[in-house]
Design a protein around this motif. Structure first.
Motif, PDB file in Angstrom:
ATOM      1  N   ASP A 134      46.546  32.094  39.270  1.00  0.00           N
ATOM      2  CA  ASP A 134      46.590  31.886  37.822  1.00  0.00           C
ATOM      3  C   ASP A 134      45.200  32.002  37.207  1.00  0.00           C
ATOM      4  OD1 ASP A 134      49.284  31.477  38.103  1.00  0.00           O
ATOM      5  OD2 ASP A 134      49.166  29.285  37.993  1.00  0.00           O
ATOM      6  N   ALA A 135      44.204  31.429  37.881  1.00  0.00           N
ATOM      7  CA  ALA A 135      42.841  31.506  37.354  1.00  0.00           C
ATOM      8  C   ALA A 135      42.338  32.941  37.353  1.00  0.00           C
ATOM      9  CB  ALA A 135      41.917  30.616  38.189  1.00  0.00           C
ATOM     10  N   ALA A 136      42.618  33.678  38.427  1.00  0.00           N
ATOM     11  CA  ALA A 136      42.168  35.073  38.504  1.00  0.00           C
ATOM     12  C   ALA A 136      42.835  35.922  37.429  1.00  0.00           C
ATOM     13  CB  ALA A 136      42.470  35.641  39.892  1.00  0.00           C
ATOM     14  N   LEU A 137      44.114  35.729  37.216  1.00  0.00           N
ATOM     15  CA  LEU A 137      44.820  36.504  36.190  1.00  0.00           C
ATOM     16  C   LEU A 137      44.330  36.143  34.801  1.00  0.00           C
ATOM     17  CD1 LEU A 137      48.495  36.434  37.556  1.00  0.00           C
ATOM     18  CD2 LEU A 137      46.817  38.270  37.717  1.00  0.00           C
ATOM     19  N   SER A 138      44.051  34.874  34.586  1.00  0.00           N
ATOM     20  CA  SER A 138      43.567  34.443  33.277  1.00  0.00           C
ATOM     21  C   SER A 138      42.226  35.079  32.956  1.00  0.00           C
ATOM     22  CB  SER A 138      43.450  32.918  33.252  1.00  0.00           C
ATOM     23  OG  SER A 138      42.889  32.483  32.038  1.00  0.00           O
ATOM     24  N   ARG A 139      41.331  35.110  33.922  1.00  0.00           N
ATOM     25  CA  ARG A 139      40.017  35.726  33.690  1.00  0.00           C
ATOM     26  C   ARG A 139      40.151  37.221  33.445  1.00  0.00           C
ATOM     27  NH1 ARG A 139      38.621  32.314  38.029  1.00  0.00           N
ATOM     28  NH2 ARG A 139      38.816  34.078  39.478  1.00  0.00           N
ATOM     29  N   ARG A 140      41.036  37.857  34.205  1.00  0.00           N
ATOM     30  CA  ARG A 140      41.145  39.307  34.088  1.00  0.00           C
ATOM     31  C   ARG A 140      41.753  39.714  32.751  1.00  0.00           C
ATOM     32  NH1 ARG A 140      44.021  40.214  38.063  1.00  0.00           N
ATOM     33  NH2 ARG A 140      45.951  41.158  37.377  1.00  0.00           N
ATOM     34  N   VAL A 141      42.760  38.985  32.284  1.00  0.00           N
ATOM     35  CA  VAL A 141      43.386  39.324  31.009  1.00  0.00           C
ATOM     36  C   VAL A 141      42.392  39.178  29.869  1.00  0.00           C
ATOM     37  CG1 VAL A 141      45.091  38.536  29.340  1.00  0.00           C
ATOM     38  CG2 VAL A 141      45.758  38.821  31.720  1.00  0.00           C
ATOM     39  N   SER A 142      41.591  38.105  29.899  1.00  0.00           N
ATOM     40  CA  SER A 142      40.668  37.864  28.792  1.00  0.00           C
ATOM     41  C   SER A 142      39.482  38.827  28.804  1.00  0.00           C
ATOM     42  CB  SER A 142      40.156  36.423  28.854  1.00  0.00           C
ATOM     43  OG  SER A 142      39.433  36.219  30.068  1.00  0.00           O
ATOM     44  N   ILE A 143      39.163  39.397  29.978  1.00  0.00           N
ATOM     45  CA  ILE A 143      37.981  40.251  30.071  1.00  0.00           C
ATOM     46  C   ILE A 143      38.337  41.735  29.998  1.00  0.00           C
ATOM     47  CG2 ILE A 143      36.114  40.950  31.634  1.00  0.00           C
ATOM     48  CD1 ILE A 143      36.053  38.083  32.648  1.00  0.00           C
ATOM     49  N   SER A 144      39.321  42.159  30.800  1.00  0.00           N
ATOM     50  CA  SER A 144      39.508  43.593  30.989  1.00  0.00           C
ATOM     51  C   SER A 144      40.754  44.162  30.334  1.00  0.00           C
ATOM     52  CB  SER A 144      39.576  43.912  32.491  1.00  0.00           C
ATOM     53  OG  SER A 144      40.702  43.274  33.071  1.00  0.00           O
ATOM     54  N   ASP A 145      41.625  43.311  29.810  1.00  0.00           N
ATOM     55  CA  ASP A 145      42.873  43.841  29.260  1.00  0.00           C
ATOM     56  C   ASP A 145      42.658  44.226  27.800  1.00  0.00           C
ATOM     57  OD1 ASP A 145      46.313  42.658  29.077  1.00  0.00           O
ATOM     58  OD2 ASP A 145      45.460  44.650  29.060  1.00  0.00           O
ATOM     59  N   ASP A 146      41.850  45.266  27.579  1.00  0.00           N
ATOM     60  CA  ASP A 146      41.481  45.632  26.210  1.00  0.00           C
ATOM     61  C   ASP A 146      42.624  46.266  25.448  1.00  0.00           C
ATOM     62  OD1 ASP A 146      39.593  48.623  27.155  1.00  0.00           O
ATOM     63  OD2 ASP A 146      41.550  47.849  27.779  1.00  0.00           O
ATOM     64  N   ARG A 147      43.684  46.717  26.155  1.00  0.00           N
ATOM     65  CA  ARG A 147      44.831  47.308  25.471  1.00  0.00           C
ATOM     66  C   ARG A 147      45.933  46.296  25.208  1.00  0.00           C
ATOM     67  NH1 ARG A 147      46.300  52.486  28.988  1.00  0.00           N
ATOM     68  NH2 ARG A 147      46.055  50.935  30.648  1.00  0.00           N
ATOM     69  N   GLY A 148      45.702  45.050  25.641  1.00  0.00           N
ATOM     70  CA  GLY A 148      46.667  43.995  25.374  1.00  0.00           C
ATOM     71  C   GLY A 148      47.938  44.088  26.179  1.00  0.00           C
ATOM     72  N   GLN A 149      47.942  44.816  27.286  1.00  0.00           N
ATOM     73  CA  GLN A 149      49.139  44.977  28.104  1.00  0.00           C
ATOM     74  C   GLN A 149      49.136  43.927  29.210  1.00  0.00           C
ATOM     75  OE1 GLN A 149      49.056  49.005  29.470  1.00  0.00           O
ATOM     76  NE2 GLN A 149      49.618  49.851  27.498  1.00  0.00           N
ATOM     77  N   ARG A 150      49.828  42.836  28.989  1.00  0.00           N
ATOM     78  CA  ARG A 150      49.872  41.748  29.959  1.00  0.00           C
ATOM     79  C   ARG A 150      50.993  42.002  30.968  1.00  0.00           C
ATOM     80  NH1 ARG A 150      47.341  36.981  28.114  1.00  0.00           N
ATOM     81  NH2 ARG A 150      48.787  35.798  29.406  1.00  0.00           N
ATOM     82  N   THR A 151      50.852  43.067  31.731  1.00  0.00           N
ATOM     83  CA  THR A 151      51.918  43.447  32.652  1.00  0.00           C
ATOM     84  C   THR A 151      51.518  43.295  34.111  1.00  0.00           C
ATOM     85  OG1 THR A 151      51.196  45.754  32.597  1.00  0.00           O
ATOM     86  CG2 THR A 151      52.886  45.096  31.025  1.00  0.00           C
ATOM     87  N   SER A 152      50.268  42.937  34.393  1.00  0.00           N
ATOM     88  CA  SER A 152      49.808  42.846  35.776  1.00  0.00           C
ATOM     89  C   SER A 152      50.027  41.443  36.318  1.00  0.00           C
ATOM     90  CB  SER A 152      48.339  43.233  35.870  1.00  0.00           C
ATOM     91  OG  SER A 152      47.564  42.381  35.055  1.00  0.00           O
ATOM     92  N   GLY A 153      49.972  41.350  37.636  1.00  0.00           N
ATOM     93  CA  GLY A 153      50.144  40.072  38.306  1.00  0.00           C
ATOM     94  C   GLY A 153      49.426  40.109  39.629  1.00  0.00           C
ATOM     95  N   GLY A 154      49.842  39.238  40.525  1.00  0.00           N
ATOM     96  CA  GLY A 154      49.198  39.195  41.818  1.00  0.00           C
ATOM     97  C   GLY A 154      50.016  38.415  42.817  1.00  0.00           C
ATOM     98  N   ALA A 155      49.543  38.426  44.077  1.00  0.00           N
ATOM     99  CA  ALA A 155      50.246  37.729  45.144  1.00  0.00           C
ATOM    100  C   ALA A 155      49.265  37.276  46.207  1.00  0.00           C
ATOM    101  CB  ALA A 155      51.316  38.624  45.763  1.00  0.00           C
ATOM    102  N   ILE A 156      49.598  36.160  46.829  1.00  0.00           N
ATOM    103  CA  ILE A 156      48.871  35.651  47.995  1.00  0.00           C
ATOM    104  C   ILE A 156      49.907  35.235  49.032  1.00  0.00           C
ATOM    105  CG2 ILE A 156      47.423  33.791  48.904  1.00  0.00           C
ATOM    106  CD1 ILE A 156      45.979  33.689  46.246  1.00  0.00           C
ATOM    107  N   VAL A 157      49.713  35.686  50.265  1.00  0.00           N
ATOM    108  CA  VAL A 157      50.600  35.292  51.363  1.00  0.00           C
ATOM    109  C   VAL A 157      49.734  34.803  52.512  1.00  0.00           C
ATOM    110  CG1 VAL A 157      52.451  35.993  52.927  1.00  0.00           C
ATOM    111  CG2 VAL A 157      52.265  37.060  50.669  1.00  0.00           C
ATOM    112  N   VAL A 158      50.112  33.661  53.095  1.00  0.00           N
ATOM    113  CA  VAL A 158      49.430  33.101  54.259  1.00  0.00           C
ATOM    114  C   VAL A 158      50.480  32.841  55.329  1.00  0.00           C
ATOM    115  CG1 VAL A 158      47.917  31.287  55.132  1.00  0.00           C
ATOM    116  CG2 VAL A 158      47.781  31.955  52.726  1.00  0.00           C
ATOM    117  N   ILE A 159      50.255  33.353  56.554  1.00  0.00           N
ATOM    118  CA  ILE A 159      51.210  33.151  57.640  1.00  0.00           C
ATOM    119  C   ILE A 159      50.485  32.720  58.905  1.00  0.00           C
ATOM    120  CG2 ILE A 159      52.718  34.928  56.680  1.00  0.00           C
ATOM    121  CD1 ILE A 159      51.979  36.714  59.026  1.00  0.00           C
TER     122      ILE A 159
END
Length: 718
Positions: A345-370
């Motif tokens: 959530d923190a990584a996505l929040s920083r990225r949207v506010s910095i690099s999403d200059d077109r306002g397209q909030r369509t990206s996300g992410g994933a973390i898996v630990v096994i």
């Protein structure tokens, strides 16, 4: 002669009418006689039947099994739910006139019913009682008058819409029939006999009296109870059930609701259930709720209710006791899961506010630990997420928000997001090179920054600084992510060998996790036996692109972390799984029923990867270790952590559509005694070392804080 014939013609209809009248009298006599017979022979029995209680069968829903984390934390469970339902006529505003008059008349004596002023007074009294009862019910539910009226209003709007849909077609047909009848009457010939005219008059008297429209059809919802409030307190239940005469039309419904204490945490792993009245017929719709629905569901029971003719409950008989569902214990560590979600959530929040200059909030992410040795999922975080309770409670507004969210929170990126893995796939490419007898991993190859042309097939260092890596061995190429090294050797190797080893590591096929909806990604279908050539045909270009994890190759985060687990555990391909065991719920006495007779989850044992020996693994592991440990490694500046050795591979994957690259980091820790494998992937985050790297470092810090490395290292020494 004519007069006699006319008299004869007139006597025919008269005679017919007499016969009809005689038949009618005989039929009435037969009906009257039957009534007398029924009264004499069955009157007492029918009167006794009219006072006999009504019996109604109903389902007693089973309690759905809990979903627990490995430490016993409850992730999903059923909790008792008491709802208040009110008969529609008691909440309708204004009251239905026919119902109001009928109910008022039922309270009066036959003599009082003939007094208009007495009937009007009783109707006014009934209105006042309805209003007072609704006021008391609102207080018992803890609602303001406005909130109560709003809930009743929504129910009324729904029922009225149903009624309008049902009545609209019928009214149209009857209007058409009246129109055809009127037209026929207007077009009637003046020579028609008096009998035809009489028939039309009789038809109009019976079916078109006063040209009034037919009575509206009453839909079933107008005669039923509707849930106005859920979560009624026991004190309110005691008040209502203790004075049933003061709360006519009120019904107490006992059931359960599915609750998710963690709200959106592990939402994609857990899934959600379909809401249903009294919890009967609920079923899992996603995640483990769907995968293990048969075990969680239990078996519904049956009950027989006895009611009087006013609908009041007299007694209940349980005919079959419900059987609670099994509890399901997951491999998930809730603390680690929450930490992974917070990092995303923190990584996505920083990225949207910095690099999403077109306002397209369509990206996300994933973390898996096994866990590297058995594939147990410790955390599987996907962002954005949703709240399962919204679907379990049938919250229409919340469901619509989730469906309309451009971030697609229902999309499980851990098992459904297939992206080019980028340089992370160089791990497999290195294994494929080592499998070739003609390849020497220690022979340096000089990287000038590009393979044949400065305009294509370049290294990232050349794009940024216009220089190459210089002499590179295989370990150097892995540590510094030298594209040109892999371009050169893949050209000699051929795409078929790369595809073959990709298949051995599980790419292009589902990993077999016990969750529905996993996708297989894409592994190019290239013949492994295709001979190399010096003329650089198209298949060479495919080999070079494939060697650095680009082109048509796509993989899910789960497939990538599975690959890293195989590198870490000595070449065993594990089956990722989230279910650890099934157990019976704890009884009221506090004793567990035991797990000896419970079904097996059927988790597959790790399978050795053919052709993967310790020599190949040692070389690749050294390269992955130096990615973080070596000062020239691509992950050293952002991932290296004091106290824990980390091995892994960065991957910056081009999208091919002009948008920002996807960022990967996949690895395992500790590097010298691997216990867990993990992957971090951020959509459209740009440079992997700068974006995914810091997230991976903080993830390992969380693992260290939770005691994973110390605990596992101590166990491994025993």
């Amino acid at each position: 002669m004519k007069d006699e014939r006319r008299a004869s013609d007139m006597s025919v209809p008269t005679q017919r009418l007499r016969w009809l009248l005689a038949g009618f009298v005989i039929a009435c006599a037969g009906v009257f006689g039957r009534l007398v017979v029924l009264e004499i022979g069955y009157g007492d029995e029918y009167r006794a039947e009219s006072t006999r209680p009504i019996e109604r069968s109903r389902i007693v829903p089973a309690t759905r099994g809990r979903i627990l984390a490995r430490d016993g934390t409850v992730l999903a469970a059923d909790e008792p739910l008491i709802a208040l339902a009110l008969r529609y006529r008691y909440l309708e505003e204004p009251p239905d006139p026919h119902w109001l008059r009928t109910t008022a008349r039922s309270r009066l004596t036959p003599r009082e019913r003939r007094q208009p002023e007495r009937l009007a007074a009783e109707e006014a009294r009934l209105r006042g009682e309805r209003a007072e009862m609704q006021r008391r019910l609102a207080e018992l539910c803890g609602l303001s008058s406005e909130e109560w009226q709003a809930r009743c209003g929504r129910i009324q709007v729904h029922v009225r819409e149903l009624s309008e849909r049902v009545n609209r077609p019928g009214n149209s047909r009857q209007a058409d029939e009246r129109g055809r009848a009127d037209s026929a009457q207007e077009n009637a010939s003046p020579d028609d006999s008096w009998l035809s005219a009489a028939g039309r008059t009789l038809f109009k008297a019976l079916f078109q009296a006063n040209d009034e429209p037919p009575a509206a059809i009453t839909v079933a919802e107008e005669l039923q109870e509707h849930v106005v409030f859920e979560g009624l307190s026991l004190e309110a239940v005691a008040e209502i059930e203790g004075c049933p005469e003061a709360y006519p039309g009120v019904q107490i419904i006992r059931g359960s609701r599915r609750v998710y204490p963690g709200k959106s945490s592990a939402a994609h792993l857990l899934g959600y259930v379909r809401a249903a009245p009294n919890a009967a017929g609920r079923g899992g719709q996603a995640g483990v709720e769907r995968q293990y629905d048969a075990l969680l569901r239990g078996q519904d029971g049956a009950a027989l209710d006895r009611l009087d003719h006013h609908g009041r409950l007299l007694a209940t008989k349980i005919e079959r006791d419900p059987v609670a569902g099994h509890d399901l214990v997951l491999t998930v560590d809730p603390a680690l899961e929450r930490s992974a979600e917070a990092l995303l959530d923190a990584a996505l929040s920083r990225r949207v506010s910095i690099s999403d200059d077109r306002g397209q909030r369509t990206s996300g992410g994933a973390i898996v630990v096994i866990e590297v040795r058995n594939g147990a999922i410790l955390a599987a975080a996907s962002a954005p997420r949703f709240e399962p309770a919204v679907f379990a409670d049938s919250d229409a507004a919340g469901i619509q928000r989730s469906l309309a969210d451009p971030g697609h929170p229902l999309f499980d990126r851990t098992i459904q997001m297939a992206l080019p893995p980028g340089s992370v796939f160089k791990t497999v490419s290195a294994i494929a090179l080592l499998d070739s007898s003609a390849f020497d991993p220690n022979r340096p190859f000089v990287c000038q920054g590009y393979l044949n042309s400065p305009e294509s097939q370049r290294c990232m260092i050349y794009r940024r600084y216009g220089i190459g890596h210089g002499p590179m061995t295989l370990v150097d190429a892995l540590a510094q992510s030298c594209n040109v090294y892999f371009f050169h050797h893949a050209e000699q190797l051929g795409a078929g060998r790369l595809v073959d080893w990709g298949r051995r590591f599980g790419f292009g096929a589902r990993a077999g996790i016990d969750l529905a909806g996993e996708v297989a990604g894409n592994l190019p279908a290239i013949e492994a036996a295709a001979p190399p050539s010096t003329s650089r045909p198209r298949r060479h270009e495919d080999a070079e692109t494939l060697a650095i994890g680009q082109g048509s190759l796509t993989a899910t985060p789960l497939q990538v972390v599975r690959m890293m687990a195989a590198i870490a555990n000595g070449g065993q391909l594990v089956t990722p799984h989230v279910a650890e065991r099934i157990s019976l719920p704890v009884s009221d006495s506090g004793d567990s029923a035991g797990d000896s007779d419970l079904p097996d989850l059927g988790i597959s044992a790790p399978q050795p990867i053919p052709g993967l020996d310790s020599r190949k693994l040692d070389i690749v592991r050294e390269g992955l270790r130096r990615v973080v440990a070596d000062s020239q490694g691509t992950g050293h500046a952002t991932i290296a952590l004091e106290g824990v050795s980390i091995a892994g591979k960065t991957g910056t994957a081009e999208t091919g559509d002009g948008t920002a690259d996807h960022a990967w980091f996949a690895g395992y820790a500790p590097a010298d005694n691997p216990q867990v494998a993990f992957v971090v992937v951020l959509e459209h985050a740009g440079d992997a070392a700068a974006s995914a790297g810091p997230v991976a470092r903080r993830l390992v810090e969380c693992l260290q804080t939770l005691g994973y490395f110390e605990q596992r290292s101590a166990l491994s020494r025993l």
